[in-house]
Design a protein around this motif. Sequence first.
Motif: not given
Length: 121
Positions: A96-97, A104, A100-101, A46, A86
Motif C-alpha cells: 500500500w505504501t 505521489l 501511495l509513493k 482512494m 491503492i
Amino acid sequence: SSGINAEYGQIVPYGSQSYIQGETKFPLYTHGGLRLFLDAKFDQGMVNFLDCLKQFLDSIEKMGTFNFPYKIDKSKIGDQKGFYSIKLHFNSEEQWTKALKYMLINLKWALTVVAHSKRDK
C-alpha cells in the motif's frame, strides 16, 4: 476547464480531512486503528482519487510526448516490475505504501509539467 469528468463527485480539499463528495461522501483520510483496515469508504475514496489522477495524467500526456513513470490500471498503480493496489483492505502495509509513493511521484511530475507549461506561455 481541466476536462476531468469526476463521475463519482468532486474532490473537496479540506486539510487533513479532504474527501470526495458525490451522492456519497468518500473520505480521503482515516482515523487509524483497526477501523482503518475495515473502512470501505476510505478505500473507494482512494480508488476514485486515483481515477481522477489518471484522467489528469492522460490529459497531460495527450499534450505532448511526456510519459509518466507509473501507469494506473483501475485501483492499481505500477510499472513493468509490478502493480500495487491503492486499497488498504486486503493489502500489506508495504504494498500500500508503494502504491501511495508511486501515486505521489506521478502527481509531483504532473505538477512540474503543468507549472512549466504555464511559465513557458
